[in-house]
Design a protein around this motif. Structure first.
Motif, short mmCIF file in Angstrom:
data_model
loop_
_atom_site.label_atom_id
_atom_site.label_comp_id
_atom_site.label_asym_id
_atom_site.label_seq_id
_atom_site.Cartn_x
_atom_site.Cartn_y
_atom_site.Cartn_z
N PHE A 87 0.52 -1.25 0.43
CA PHE A 87 0.23 -0.05 -0.51
C PHE A 87 0.97 1.29 0.18
CE2 PHE A 87 -2.84 -3.49 1.31
CZ PHE A 87 -4.17 -2.94 1.02
N ALA A 88 1.41 0.88 0.61
CA ALA A 88 2.77 2.68 0.99
C ALA A 88 3.76 2.23 -0.41
CB ALA A 88 3.92 2.52 1.84
N ALA A 89 4.46 1.62 -0.79
CA ALA A 89 4.91 1.45 -2.21
C ALA A 89 4.15 2.88 -3.51
CB ALA A 89 4.88 0.61 -2.91
N LEU A 101 6.82 13.99 -6.81
CA LEU A 101 7.80 13.99 -6.45
C LEU A 101 8.04 12.85 -7.75
CD1 LEU A 101 7.32 10.54 -5.05
CD2 LEU A 101 6.89 12.18 -3.46
N SER A 102 9.85 12.15 -7.59
CA SER A 102 10.24 11.36 -8.10
C SER A 102 11.44 11.05 -7.48
CB SER A 102 11.13 12.19 -9.23
OG SER A 102 12.05 11.14 -10.22
N LEU A 103 10.62 9.19 -7.90
CA LEU A 103 11.56 7.84 -6.80
C LEU A 103 12.90 8.10 -7.32
CD1 LEU A 103 9.22 4.88 -7.74
CD2 LEU A 103 9.04 6.73 -6.24
N ASP A 104 13.43 9.20 -8.21
CA ASP A 104 15.53 9.36 -8.44
C ASP A 104 15.41 10.27 -6.87
OD1 ASP A 104 15.23 7.41 -10.15
OD2 ASP A 104 14.89 9.00 -12.16
N ASP A 105 14.13 11.26 -6.29
CA ASP A 105 14.36 12.14 -5.62
C ASP A 105 15.31 11.08 -4.23
OD1 ASP A 105 13.18 14.13 -6.80
OD2 ASP A 105 11.28 14.23 -5.60
N THR A 106 16.02 12.38 -3.52
CA THR A 106 16.96 11.65 -2.22
C THR A 106 16.39 11.89 -1.06
OG1 THR A 106 17.65 13.76 -1.72
CG2 THR A 106 19.57 11.79 -3.43
N VAL A 107 16.03 11.51 -0.03
CA VAL A 107 15.28 11.80 0.99
C VAL A 107 15.80 12.74 1.61
CG1 VAL A 107 15.61 11.05 3.62
CG2 VAL A 107 15.81 8.61 1.53
N GLU A 128 13.39 5.35 -4.04
CA GLU A 128 13.54 4.48 -4.97
C GLU A 128 14.49 3.26 -4.05
OE1 GLU A 128 13.81 1.89 -9.14
OE2 GLU A 128 15.06 3.02 -8.55
N GLN A 129 15.12 3.73 -3.48
CA GLN A 129 15.69 2.31 -2.35
C GLN A 129 15.22 1.80 -1.53
OE1 GLN A 129 19.82 4.96 -2.76
NE2 GLN A 129 20.49 3.83 -4.38
N LEU A 130 14.48 3.45 -0.79
CA LEU A 130 14.07 3.05 0.52
C LEU A 130 13.12 1.51 -0.12
CD1 LEU A 130 12.52 6.34 1.06
CD2 LEU A 130 14.82 5.07 2.17
N LEU A 131 12.01 1.84 -1.06
CA LEU A 131 11.26 0.87 -1.60
C LEU A 131 11.53 -0.42 -1.74
CD1 LEU A 131 8.28 3.11 -3.54
CD2 LEU A 131 8.51 2.54 -0.71
N SER A 132 12.91 -0.34 -2.21
CA SER A 132 13.54 -1.17 -3.07
C SER A 132 14.25 -2.64 -1.86
CB SER A 132 14.52 -1.21 -4.52
OG SER A 132 15.47 -0.72 -3.75
N MET A 133 14.17 -1.84 -0.75
CA MET A 133 15.25 -2.19 -0.01
C MET A 133 16.42 -2.15 -0.10
SD MET A 133 12.35 -4.90 2.54
CE MET A 133 10.88 -4.82 2.20
N TYR A 187 16.40 -6.81 4.42
CA TYR A 187 15.13 -6.09 4.58
C TYR A 187 14.74 -5.52 5.34
CZ TYR A 187 10.13 -7.07 5.06
OH TYR A 187 8.72 -7.28 5.10
N CYS A 188 13.89 -4.26 5.39
CA CYS A 188 14.25 -2.66 6.39
C CYS A 188 12.98 -2.34 6.06
CB CYS A 188 15.22 -2.09 5.42
SG CYS A 188 15.46 -0.70 5.92
N ASN A 189 12.89 -2.71 7.26
CA ASN A 189 11.49 -1.35 7.85
C ASN A 189 11.08 -0.29 7.65
OD1 ASN A 189 9.08 -4.23 8.15
ND2 ASN A 189 9.79 -4.16 10.37
N THR A 190 12.79 -0.43 8.28
CA THR A 190 12.81 1.37 8.05
C THR A 190 13.03 2.34 7.03
OG1 THR A 190 15.24 1.38 9.75
CG2 THR A 190 14.91 3.52 9.31
N GLY A 191 13.24 1.60 5.87
CA GLY A 191 13.42 2.47 4.18
C GLY A 191 11.36 3.55 4.24
N TYR A 192 10.37 2.23 4.40
CA TYR A 192 9.39 2.09 4.73
C TYR A 192 8.45 2.77 5.97
CZ TYR A 192 8.89 -1.29 1.18
OH TYR A 192 9.05 -1.33 -0.57
N PHE A 193 9.56 3.19 6.71
CA PHE A 193 8.72 4.52 7.71
C PHE A 193 9.41 5.72 7.09
CE2 PHE A 193 7.89 2.11 11.21
CZ PHE A 193 6.75 2.64 12.32
N LEU A 194 10.64 5.71 6.26
CA LEU A 194 10.49 7.08 5.66
C LEU A 194 9.69 7.17 4.63
CD1 LEU A 194 14.60 6.28 5.92
CD2 LEU A 194 13.61 8.61 6.93
N ALA A 195 9.33 5.87 3.86
CA ALA A 195 8.48 6.40 2.35
C ALA A 195 7.24 7.21 3.20
CB ALA A 195 8.24 5.09 1.97
N GLY A 196 6.46 6.76 4.85
CA GLY A 196 5.11 7.00 5.00
C GLY A 196 4.92 8.45 5.20
#
Length: 389
Positions: A87-89, A101-107, A128-133, A187-196
């Motif tokens: 859902f987040a992705a 935004l763009s998935l090529d944007d930096t955090v 994109e790297q957040l979503l792709s782990m 495997y990284c939940n942290t990236g999806y917190f940042l995505a949220g």
């Protein structure tokens, strides 16, 4: 201004099967997998819903509530763990499609100065790297203090603790990265917190409201929502049982249905049902939820390193989307999730013509092995096997 309006989930109904019951018979061999898993692994209850086009069938073994003996139901809610990531992705990919935004944007572009220290640098990590782990960020759930709180007896004391996304990101940043951005996979939940957090920054609305407004409500997913601080699951739901990850088969069993899901949030905190998950993944696999460019990006997967994710060979991961090749050689697409007291798994054929959602209301045994066996059995069943595979 940030939208903080609380979400109130709808009644426990959802997209109906062709006959309105959700209870068309499932193949005998599929039912045998359910029965055997409950008998041999001691699962409290195991349910499956199979969607073929607009037709649905439902099967179950064991109980939703071992105390009352209530059977499992197609519309009952349960915590879906990491299926939340899909859902987040999608929400982030839709924002890209809209030009926000763009998935090529930096955090760093969206969360300035947040990801810094101990070798972590948000200026070098893309969305994109957040979503792709592949960001390399440490997975906050592996932090020693978090492990003490949420594994073993500590969970009983801490399951109602409340966390903000910023707190858990800071927990992750207290550790050095696992690898350089884009140079590995963990495997990284942290990236999806940042995505949220980025979804909220880009839209001015809560992650919960974005899920409701752009996915749950348009698709009629009336059992699907992101909890706030509430501890209960409203409406018809399965009780969630835990042995606190003890390996002994005679370990005490605890009812852990009530908990504060803020420790999982955009990485694993949502609630749904097999009915809703089948409807959602069928729409996603058909290409109804994303424009072609974002759909292709989401489904561009890479093999996951052995031992770092599912204990099933031949798995790949994309952006909140995974594939696995079953023992019989068929490849299915979807996502699974686990949280204290609940495992679920929703996978289907690439065209969305056949989608299968499974739920086990405990956190012991070998749920993933049972899920894979059931998927393989279902796809080999003459009545379910799609033409052309």
């Amino acid at each position: 201004m940030t939208d903080t309006t609380p979400h109130t989930p709808g009644p426990t109904t959802g997209p109906a099967s062709a006959d309105g019951s959700g209870r068309a018979p499932i193949p005998v061999r599929v039912q045998e997998v359910l029965d055997r898993a409950v008998a041999e692994q001691g699962f409290p209850g195991y349910s499956v819903q199979i969607r073929q086009g607009e037709r649905s069938s439902f099967g179950a073994a064991g109980f939703a509530d071992t105390g009352s003996g209530r059977e499992r139901l197609p519309q009952e809610r349960f915590r879906i763990g990491s299926t939340t990531k899909t859902f987040a992705a999608i929400l982030l990919l839709r924002l890209e499609a809209e030009g926000v935004l763009s998935l090529d944007d930096t955090v760093e572009t969206w969360l300035p100065d947040l990801v810094r220290g101990n070798g972590n640098d948000g200026r070098s990590i893309t969305l994109e790297q957040l979503l792709s782990m592949t960001s390399g960020l440490f997975n906050y759930v592996l932090d020693e203090d978090i492990l003490v709180r949420f594994n073993g007896p500590g969970f009983l004391e801490h399951r109602f603790d409340s966390f903000t996304p910023e707190e858990l990101v800071r927990t992750a940043l207290a550790h050095p990265p696992e690898h350089s951005p884009g140079q590995g996979w963990n495997y990284c939940n942290t990236g999806y917190f940042l995505a949220g957090m980025i979804i909220e920054r880009a839209t001015g609305q809560t992650f919960a409201r974005q899920v409701e407004q752009h996915l749950a409500r348009p698709l009629g997913l009336t059992s699907t929502y992101v909890p706030g601080e509430e501890k209960d699951i409203p409406g018809t739901h399965a009780r969630h049982y835990s042995r606190l990850y003890a390996s002994a088969p005679d370990a005490p069993v605890y009812d852990v249905t009530e908990l504060n899901a803020s420790a999982a949030w955009a990485a694993g905190g949502m609630v749904s049902s097999t009915t809703d998950l089948n409807h959602f993944f069928a729409a996603l696999l058909r290409g109804d939820l994303l424009p072609p460019a974002q759909q292709a990006r989401m489904f561009t997967t890479a093999p996951t390193p052995e031992g770092k994710w599912l204990p099933i060979p031949d798995t790949t991961y994309g952006l909140g989307m995974s594939s696995l090749t079953l023992a019989g050689g068929d490849t299915v697409w979807g996502m699974g999730g686990a949280i204290n007291g609940s495992f679920c798994f929703t996978y289907g054929t690439r065209d969305g013509g056949l989608v299968i959602s499974q739920s086990i209301n405990c956190d012991w045994g070998n749920p993933i092995g049972a899920f894979a066996e059931l998927l393989d059995t279902a796809l080999r069943s003459p009545s379910l096997r799609p033409k052309g595979i």
